[in-house]
Motif scaffolding. Structure first.
Motif, PDB file in Angstrom:
ATOM      1  N   GLU A 168      12.880  -1.682 -10.837  1.00  0.00           N
ATOM      2  CA  GLU A 168      13.708  -1.769 -12.038  1.00  0.00           C
ATOM      3  C   GLU A 168      14.089  -3.210 -12.370  1.00  0.00           C
ATOM      4  O   GLU A 168      14.522  -3.505 -13.499  1.00  0.00           O
ATOM      5  N   LEU A 169      13.923  -4.128 -11.419  1.00  0.00           N
ATOM      6  CA  LEU A 169      14.264  -5.536 -11.636  1.00  0.00           C
ATOM      7  C   LEU A 169      13.143  -6.312 -12.314  1.00  0.00           C
ATOM      8  O   LEU A 169      13.317  -7.481 -12.646  1.00  0.00           O
ATOM      9  N   GLY A 170      11.994  -5.671 -12.512  1.00  0.00           N
ATOM     10  CA  GLY A 170      10.842  -6.361 -13.080  1.00  0.00           C
ATOM     11  C   GLY A 170       9.923  -6.864 -11.986  1.00  0.00           C
ATOM     12  O   GLY A 170      10.334  -7.042 -10.830  1.00  0.00           O
ATOM     13  N   PRO A 171       8.643  -7.109 -12.317  1.00  0.00           N
ATOM     14  CA  PRO A 171       7.668  -7.401 -11.276  1.00  0.00           C
ATOM     15  C   PRO A 171       7.956  -8.645 -10.458  1.00  0.00           C
ATOM     16  O   PRO A 171       7.801  -8.626  -9.228  1.00  0.00           O
ATOM     17  N   GLU A 172       8.353  -9.733 -11.087  1.00  0.00           N
ATOM     18  CA  GLU A 172       8.538 -10.981 -10.350  1.00  0.00           C
ATOM     19  C   GLU A 172       9.707 -10.885  -9.370  1.00  0.00           C
ATOM     20  O   GLU A 172       9.577 -11.207  -8.184  1.00  0.00           O
ATOM     21  N   THR A 173      10.854 -10.443  -9.879  1.00  0.00           N
ATOM     22  CA  THR A 173      12.050 -10.362  -9.032  1.00  0.00           C
ATOM     23  C   THR A 173      11.878  -9.309  -7.944  1.00  0.00           C
ATOM     24  O   THR A 173      12.249  -9.520  -6.787  1.00  0.00           O
ATOM     25  N   ALA A 174      11.298  -8.170  -8.310  1.00  0.00           N
ATOM     26  CA  ALA A 174      11.099  -7.093  -7.329  1.00  0.00           C
ATOM     27  C   ALA A 174      10.143  -7.525  -6.233  1.00  0.00           C
ATOM     28  O   ALA A 174      10.376  -7.253  -5.043  1.00  0.00           O
ATOM     29  N   GLN A 188       3.537  -2.901 -15.930  1.00  0.00           N
ATOM     30  CA  GLN A 188       4.193  -3.707 -14.912  1.00  0.00           C
ATOM     31  C   GLN A 188       4.427  -2.886 -13.649  1.00  0.00           C
ATOM     32  O   GLN A 188       5.025  -1.807 -13.686  1.00  0.00           O
ATOM     33  N   ARG A 189       3.995  -3.452 -12.533  1.00  0.00           N
ATOM     34  CA  ARG A 189       4.112  -2.796 -11.239  1.00  0.00           C
ATOM     35  C   ARG A 189       4.322  -3.854 -10.160  1.00  0.00           C
ATOM     36  O   ARG A 189       4.266  -5.052 -10.426  1.00  0.00           O
ATOM     37  N   VAL A 190       4.488  -3.387  -8.945  1.00  0.00           N
ATOM     38  CA  VAL A 190       4.581  -4.252  -7.778  1.00  0.00           C
ATOM     39  C   VAL A 190       3.718  -3.621  -6.696  1.00  0.00           C
ATOM     40  O   VAL A 190       3.725  -2.402  -6.514  1.00  0.00           O
ATOM     41  N   SER A 191       2.956  -4.443  -5.976  1.00  0.00           N
ATOM     42  CA  SER A 191       2.100  -3.908  -4.915  1.00  0.00           C
ATOM     43  C   SER A 191       2.058  -4.855  -3.734  1.00  0.00           C
ATOM     44  O   SER A 191       2.011  -6.075  -3.904  1.00  0.00           O
ATOM     45  N   LEU A 192       2.082  -4.296  -2.541  1.00  0.00           N
ATOM     46  CA  LEU A 192       1.773  -5.109  -1.371  1.00  0.00           C
ATOM     47  C   LEU A 192       0.332  -5.581  -1.491  1.00  0.00           C
ATOM     48  O   LEU A 192      -0.522  -4.884  -2.056  1.00  0.00           O
ATOM     49  N   SER A 193       0.064  -6.755  -0.986  1.00  0.00           N
ATOM     50  CA  SER A 193      -1.275  -7.339  -1.071  1.00  0.00           C
ATOM     51  C   SER A 193      -2.224  -6.631  -0.115  1.00  0.00           C
ATOM     52  O   SER A 193      -1.793  -5.947   0.828  1.00  0.00           O
ATOM     53  N   PRO A 194      -3.536  -6.779  -0.315  1.00  0.00           N
ATOM     54  CA  PRO A 194      -4.479  -6.217   0.659  1.00  0.00           C
ATOM     55  C   PRO A 194      -4.213  -6.695   2.080  1.00  0.00           C
ATOM     56  O   PRO A 194      -4.300  -5.904   3.032  1.00  0.00           O
ATOM     57  N   ALA A 195      -3.893  -7.974   2.229  1.00  0.00           N
ATOM     58  CA  ALA A 195      -3.640  -8.498   3.582  1.00  0.00           C
ATOM     59  C   ALA A 195      -2.416  -7.850   4.203  1.00  0.00           C
ATOM     60  O   ALA A 195      -2.413  -7.511   5.393  1.00  0.00           O
ATOM     61  N   ARG A 196      -1.363  -7.653   3.404  1.00  0.00           N
ATOM     62  CA  ARG A 196      -0.129  -7.056   3.962  1.00  0.00           C
ATOM     63  C   ARG A 196      -0.327  -5.581   4.263  1.00  0.00           C
ATOM     64  O   ARG A 196       0.179  -5.070   5.269  1.00  0.00           O
ATOM     65  N   GLU A 221       4.959   0.154  -6.350  1.00  0.00           N
ATOM     66  CA  GLU A 221       5.945   0.821  -7.201  1.00  0.00           C
ATOM     67  C   GLU A 221       5.712   0.468  -8.659  1.00  0.00           C
ATOM     68  O   GLU A 221       5.179  -0.601  -8.986  1.00  0.00           O
ATOM     69  N   ARG A 222       6.113   1.376  -9.523  1.00  0.00           N
ATOM     70  CA  ARG A 222       6.096   1.142 -10.964  1.00  0.00           C
ATOM     71  C   ARG A 222       7.420   0.495 -11.378  1.00  0.00           C
ATOM     72  O   ARG A 222       8.474   0.845 -10.843  1.00  0.00           O
ATOM     73  N   CYS A 223       7.352  -0.408 -12.333  1.00  0.00           N
ATOM     74  CA  CYS A 223       8.575  -1.071 -12.811  1.00  0.00           C
ATOM     75  C   CYS A 223       9.243  -0.194 -13.862  1.00  0.00           C
ATOM     76  O   CYS A 223       9.074  -0.374 -15.081  1.00  0.00           O
ATOM     77  N   LEU A 224       9.993   0.764 -13.386  1.00  0.00           N
ATOM     78  CA  LEU A 224      10.698   1.750 -14.187  1.00  0.00           C
ATOM     79  C   LEU A 224      12.117   1.878 -13.660  1.00  0.00           C
ATOM     80  O   LEU A 224      12.421   1.414 -12.551  1.00  0.00           O
ATOM     81  N   PRO A 225      13.022   2.505 -14.422  1.00  0.00           N
ATOM     82  CA  PRO A 225      14.389   2.721 -13.920  1.00  0.00           C
ATOM     83  C   PRO A 225      14.385   3.409 -12.561  1.00  0.00           C
ATOM     84  O   PRO A 225      13.494   4.206 -12.243  1.00  0.00           O
ATOM     85  N   ALA A 226      15.390   3.119 -11.755  1.00  0.00           N
ATOM     86  CA  ALA A 226      15.431   3.580 -10.366  1.00  0.00           C
ATOM     87  C   ALA A 226      15.316   5.094 -10.227  1.00  0.00           C
ATOM     88  O   ALA A 226      14.754   5.590  -9.250  1.00  0.00           O
ATOM     89  N   LYS A 227      15.833   5.845 -11.200  1.00  0.00           N
ATOM     90  CA  LYS A 227      15.810   7.300 -11.105  1.00  0.00           C
ATOM     91  C   LYS A 227      14.694   7.937 -11.918  1.00  0.00           C
ATOM     92  O   LYS A 227      14.667   9.160 -12.080  1.00  0.00           O
ATOM     93  N   SER A 228      13.761   7.143 -12.404  1.00  0.00           N
ATOM     94  CA  SER A 228      12.641   7.706 -13.157  1.00  0.00           C
ATOM     95  C   SER A 228      11.812   8.616 -12.263  1.00  0.00           C
ATOM     96  O   SER A 228      11.461   8.241 -11.136  1.00  0.00           O
TER      97      SER A 228
END
Length: 228
Positions: free
Chosen positions: A110-116, A173-181, A74-81
């Protein structure tokens, strides 16, 4: 040592044929999973090719009450982007079917990469395997938000869900599941279309290391491709 990826290539003359075949494949996996253990857990991809596959699923005949929706990145953007992967899936597909809302699990970018990333890792901690992971391919060989040359490639003990701060494509800023996951799945399916993907596909088929080749489920990956 990184495990070797087993690939099954399914080539189509055009994107319409790819989308129709992908729809059938997804529904077959869903039917099998529901018959086996009463639920279908799918992790979705973003991108233009999945977009139209999702749209085609609006009219599918399936037990929507057994579907559980997750996301690979996911991209770290507002929930309704409109640029959020979760928002695209909602507007193209999920708003039209009767999947219980509590069974749709967007990454809270939307919470930022670390928290999300920490939140999503906790959410999926009890899932043994996804039944199906959908992935795309970027022209640079990236998949999910795993870009070549980024910090994750140098990590020796990646978390289950990775906070991304250095994406070469906006947003940074984004969030991604790891290759292993992403590899921890019964089935992994890539959806690849467009002339701009040709070079990445050539590298992939030649065995050159690209991010898409890092996804190595035990059962191999199915790549639905239309490069024309």
């Amino acid at each position: 040592m990184t495990a070797l990826q087993t690939c099954r290539w399914h080539e189509f003359a055009n994107r319409t044929q790819l989308e129709q075949a992908a729809r059938r494949f997804i529904l077959e996996i869903a039917e099998r999973a529901i018959a086996t253990h009463g639920a279908f857990r799918i992790a979705l991809a973003g991108g233009n090719t999945p977009r139209y596959v999702y749209q085609s699923l609006r009219t599918a005949e399936t037990d929507w009450s057994a579907w559980h929706i997750y996301f690979g990145d996911e991209r770290c953007l507002p929930a309704k982007s409109p640029d959020r992967n979760s928002r695209m899936a909602q507007t193209m597909w999920l708003d039209y079917v009767n999947i219980p809302r509590q069974q749709i699990h967007p990454i809270p970018g939307e919470l930022g990469p670390e928290t999300a990333a920490a939140s999503y890792a906790q959410l999926i901690a009890d899932i043994d395997e996804f039944d199906l992971v959908l992935l795309g391919l970027g022209e640079d060989g990236h998949t999910a938000s795993l870009f070549p040359g980024a910090a994750w490639e140098k990590g020796t003990a990646l978390p289950t869900v990775i906070p991304i701060h250095d994406s070469p494509k906006p947003p940074l800023q984004r969030v991604s599941l790891s290759p292993a996951r992403l590899s921890h799945a019964t089935c992994v399916m890539y959806l690849v279309s467009g002339e701009n993907k040709r070079e990445a596909v050539i590298k992939w088929r030649a065995g050159i290391d690209i991010p898409a080749s890092r996804i190595t489920p035990a059962g191999g990956v199915d790549i639905f491709s239309s490069i024309c």
